[in-house]
Design a protein around this motif. Structure first.
Motif, PDB file in Angstrom:
ATOM      1  N   GLY A 106     -41.662 -18.557 -22.010  1.00  0.00           N
ATOM      2  CA  GLY A 106     -43.109 -18.474 -22.152  1.00  0.00           C
ATOM      3  C   GLY A 106     -43.687 -17.342 -21.321  1.00  0.00           C
ATOM      4  O   GLY A 106     -43.300 -16.175 -21.458  1.00  0.00           O
ATOM      5  N   CYS A 107     -44.624 -17.680 -20.409  1.00  0.00           N
ATOM      6  CA  CYS A 107     -45.271 -16.669 -19.569  1.00  0.00           C
ATOM      7  C   CYS A 107     -44.412 -16.242 -18.387  1.00  0.00           C
ATOM      8  O   CYS A 107     -44.814 -15.345 -17.622  1.00  0.00           O
ATOM      9  N   SER A 108     -43.232 -16.849 -18.202  1.00  0.00           N
ATOM     10  CA  SER A 108     -42.302 -16.472 -17.126  1.00  0.00           C
ATOM     11  C   SER A 108     -40.916 -16.270 -17.727  1.00  0.00           C
ATOM     12  O   SER A 108     -40.007 -17.106 -17.550  1.00  0.00           O
ATOM     13  N   MET A 115     -45.184 -17.941 -26.013  1.00  0.00           N
ATOM     14  CA  MET A 115     -44.889 -16.507 -25.987  1.00  0.00           C
ATOM     15  C   MET A 115     -43.377 -16.280 -25.934  1.00  0.00           C
ATOM     16  O   MET A 115     -42.656 -16.963 -25.199  1.00  0.00           O
ATOM     17  N   ARG A 116     -42.916 -15.320 -26.715  1.00  0.00           N
ATOM     18  CA  ARG A 116     -41.527 -14.877 -26.698  1.00  0.00           C
ATOM     19  C   ARG A 116     -41.549 -13.408 -26.257  1.00  0.00           C
ATOM     20  O   ARG A 116     -41.792 -12.521 -27.069  1.00  0.00           O
ATOM     21  N   VAL A 117     -41.275 -13.159 -24.996  1.00  0.00           N
ATOM     22  CA  VAL A 117     -41.488 -11.849 -24.375  1.00  0.00           C
ATOM     23  C   VAL A 117     -40.160 -11.094 -24.318  1.00  0.00           C
ATOM     24  O   VAL A 117     -39.119 -11.670 -23.971  1.00  0.00           O
ATOM     25  N   TYR A 118     -40.210  -9.812 -24.658  1.00  0.00           N
ATOM     26  CA  TYR A 118     -39.069  -8.903 -24.485  1.00  0.00           C
ATOM     27  C   TYR A 118     -39.572  -7.641 -23.790  1.00  0.00           C
ATOM     28  O   TYR A 118     -40.783  -7.409 -23.672  1.00  0.00           O
ATOM     29  N   ALA A 119     -38.645  -6.796 -23.319  1.00  0.00           N
ATOM     30  CA  ALA A 119     -38.998  -5.633 -22.491  1.00  0.00           C
ATOM     31  C   ALA A 119     -38.339  -4.380 -23.030  1.00  0.00           C
ATOM     32  O   ALA A 119     -37.173  -4.402 -23.459  1.00  0.00           O
ATOM     33  N   PHE A 120     -39.099  -3.257 -23.009  1.00  0.00           N
ATOM     34  CA  PHE A 120     -38.603  -1.910 -23.275  1.00  0.00           C
ATOM     35  C   PHE A 120     -38.494  -1.179 -21.935  1.00  0.00           C
ATOM     36  O   PHE A 120     -39.445  -1.183 -21.144  1.00  0.00           O
ATOM     37  N   ALA A 121     -37.371  -0.522 -21.703  1.00  0.00           N
ATOM     38  CA  ALA A 121     -37.165   0.242 -20.466  1.00  0.00           C
ATOM     39  C   ALA A 121     -36.788   1.668 -20.826  1.00  0.00           C
ATOM     40  O   ALA A 121     -35.923   1.905 -21.687  1.00  0.00           O
ATOM     41  N   PRO A 143     -52.184  -3.257 -20.377  1.00  0.00           N
ATOM     42  CA  PRO A 143     -52.098  -1.893 -20.938  1.00  0.00           C
ATOM     43  C   PRO A 143     -53.435  -1.178 -21.000  1.00  0.00           C
ATOM     44  O   PRO A 143     -53.501   0.030 -20.761  1.00  0.00           O
ATOM     45  N   HIS A 144     -54.511  -1.841 -21.333  1.00  0.00           N
ATOM     46  CA  HIS A 144     -55.792  -1.174 -21.568  1.00  0.00           C
ATOM     47  C   HIS A 144     -56.714  -1.219 -20.347  1.00  0.00           C
ATOM     48  O   HIS A 144     -57.378  -0.233 -20.037  1.00  0.00           O
ATOM     49  N   THR A 145     -56.750  -2.326 -19.659  1.00  0.00           N
ATOM     50  CA  THR A 145     -57.666  -2.453 -18.525  1.00  0.00           C
ATOM     51  C   THR A 145     -57.034  -2.020 -17.208  1.00  0.00           C
ATOM     52  O   THR A 145     -57.743  -1.626 -16.279  1.00  0.00           O
ATOM     53  N   GLY A 146     -55.711  -2.104 -17.076  1.00  0.00           N
ATOM     54  CA  GLY A 146     -55.048  -1.751 -15.831  1.00  0.00           C
ATOM     55  C   GLY A 146     -55.117  -2.825 -14.766  1.00  0.00           C
ATOM     56  O   GLY A 146     -54.662  -2.601 -13.632  1.00  0.00           O
ATOM     57  N   ARG A 147     -55.627  -3.993 -15.081  1.00  0.00           N
ATOM     58  CA  ARG A 147     -55.711  -5.070 -14.103  1.00  0.00           C
ATOM     59  C   ARG A 147     -54.340  -5.708 -13.910  1.00  0.00           C
ATOM     60  O   ARG A 147     -53.563  -5.858 -14.853  1.00  0.00           O
ATOM     61  N   ALA A 148     -54.043  -6.096 -12.676  1.00  0.00           N
ATOM     62  CA  ALA A 148     -52.760  -6.727 -12.356  1.00  0.00           C
ATOM     63  C   ALA A 148     -52.749  -8.167 -12.858  1.00  0.00           C
ATOM     64  O   ALA A 148     -53.702  -8.927 -12.642  1.00  0.00           O
ATOM     65  N   HIS A 149     -51.658  -8.511 -13.547  1.00  0.00           N
ATOM     66  CA  HIS A 149     -51.518  -9.875 -14.078  1.00  0.00           C
ATOM     67  C   HIS A 149     -50.028 -10.167 -14.200  1.00  0.00           C
ATOM     68  O   HIS A 149     -49.401  -9.876 -15.203  1.00  0.00           O
ATOM     69  N   GLY A 150     -49.442 -10.756 -13.148  1.00  0.00           N
ATOM     70  CA  GLY A 150     -48.032 -11.099 -13.151  1.00  0.00           C
ATOM     71  C   GLY A 150     -47.207 -10.115 -12.335  1.00  0.00           C
ATOM     72  O   GLY A 150     -47.714  -9.140 -11.770  1.00  0.00           O
ATOM     73  N   LYS A 158     -49.863 -12.762 -18.672  1.00  0.00           N
ATOM     74  CA  LYS A 158     -51.022 -13.208 -19.445  1.00  0.00           C
ATOM     75  C   LYS A 158     -50.571 -13.666 -20.825  1.00  0.00           C
ATOM     76  O   LYS A 158     -49.796 -12.982 -21.500  1.00  0.00           O
ATOM     77  N   LYS A 159     -51.075 -14.802 -21.260  1.00  0.00           N
ATOM     78  CA  LYS A 159     -50.725 -15.342 -22.585  1.00  0.00           C
ATOM     79  C   LYS A 159     -51.539 -14.612 -23.651  1.00  0.00           C
ATOM     80  O   LYS A 159     -52.771 -14.625 -23.608  1.00  0.00           O
ATOM     81  N   VAL A 160     -50.839 -14.000 -24.585  1.00  0.00           N
ATOM     82  CA  VAL A 160     -51.510 -13.231 -25.641  1.00  0.00           C
ATOM     83  C   VAL A 160     -51.367 -13.883 -27.004  1.00  0.00           C
ATOM     84  O   VAL A 160     -51.830 -13.333 -27.998  1.00  0.00           O
TER      85      VAL A 160
END
Length: 283
Positions: free
Chosen positions: A52-54, A25-31, A122-129, A17-19
């Motif tokens: 971006g989104c991918s 978007m410049r996306v990074y991940a915490f593991a 994070p808040h709604t729990g809906r699947a997106h991606g 989802k584009k926020v």
């Protein structure tokens, strides 16, 4: 077997989802491993500035898991976030995978396995991606450890703590610096006659100046020296006396003139009265 290591390779994510509103978007991940020891390491990828989104990362991380740990409450947690220049970074989605599911699906020969999981808001729990990653487990024996990473060091510390707890005694923590030594305090400052030429002066307020006309204020005493004499102010009485005498003379002359005029008026009135009385007798 002392512990096992989870090797995680975060590959990519798709259809997130584009926020952000005006920029890509410049996306990074915490593991991390949630539900376990908070001292376990947390890893972070670099932000993908072109996907971006991918986004894609291809980052490899290692997580040590003690062999005696209860894995029923542990889970792999991957949090995706997007960089923003204003108002701070924002959460895009997250993935929770129970560690038991990863252990059950791991390859017995130790080969990496590729899987994908849905990314939920994070808040709604809906699947997106979706998130794609590879993983495998490696068993590390208790002896013959040659790796020198923070994951292995954590496993060593965890093993030592477990052994000390089983023996009923906890080892004293090792400090990096020796305990501070007691140092002598500075001697108290003494206020006295340190120099023979300058005797100490008493601390007191000076006496108030005398009340009077032309009274000069006393000079403060100097340390080690006598106070200089104060000359009395000169009285300028010549000009003041002359002016006062001149005023008194004028006042006396005016009063005397008035008295003489009154006396002369009385004498003239008496003379006229006597002349009239004599004329009346002569008639």
């Amino acid at each position: 077997m002392a512990y096992r290591v989870l090797e995680l390779t975060l590959l990519s994510a798709v259809d997130l989802k584009k926020v952000t509103l005006l920029s890509r978007m410049r996306v990074y991940a915490f593991a991390s491993i949630s539900g376990g020891d908070p001292r376990m390491p947390t890893h972070c990828t670099n932000a993908d500035r072109a996907g971006g989104c991918s986004p894609s990362w291809n980052a490899v991380f290692h997580f040590p898991i003690p062999a005696a740990a209860d894995t029923r409450g542990l889970a792999l947690h991957v949090l995706l976030r997007a960089e923003r220049a204003v108002l701070g970074d924002r959460d895009v989605g997250e993935v929770f995978v129970p560690l038991d599911d990863l252990l059950a699906g791991a390859d017995k020969d130790g080969a990496p396995r590729s899987v994908s999981y849905q990314v939920r808001r994070p808040h709604t729990g809906r699947a997106h991606g979706a998130l794609y990653f590879c993983y495998k487990f490696t068993d590390i024996p208790a002896v013959g450890i040659t790796m020198d990473t923070k994951e292995v060091q954590y496993a060593k510390d965890k093993q030592d703590v477990e052994k000390a707890a089983a023996g009923g005694a906890m080892a004293a923590p090792v400090t990096a610096y020796p305990p501070p030594q007691a140092t002598a305090a500075y001697p108290p400052a003494t206020y006295g006659s340190r120099y023979p030429g300058y005797p100490p002066q008493p601390y007191a307020y000076p006496a108030p100046p005398p009340y009077g006309y032309n009274a000069a204020a006393p000079q403060p005493a100097m340390y080690g020296y006598a106070a200089p004499p104060v000359a009395a102010p000169a009285r300028h009485g010549g000009g003041g006396g002359m002016g006062m005498g001149l005023g008194l003379g004028l006042l006396g002359g005016a009063v005397g003139g008035m008295m003489v005029g009154d006396m002369m008026g009385d004498m003239e009135a008496d003379a006229a009265y006597d002349a009239g009385f004599n004329d009346a007798l002569a008639f």
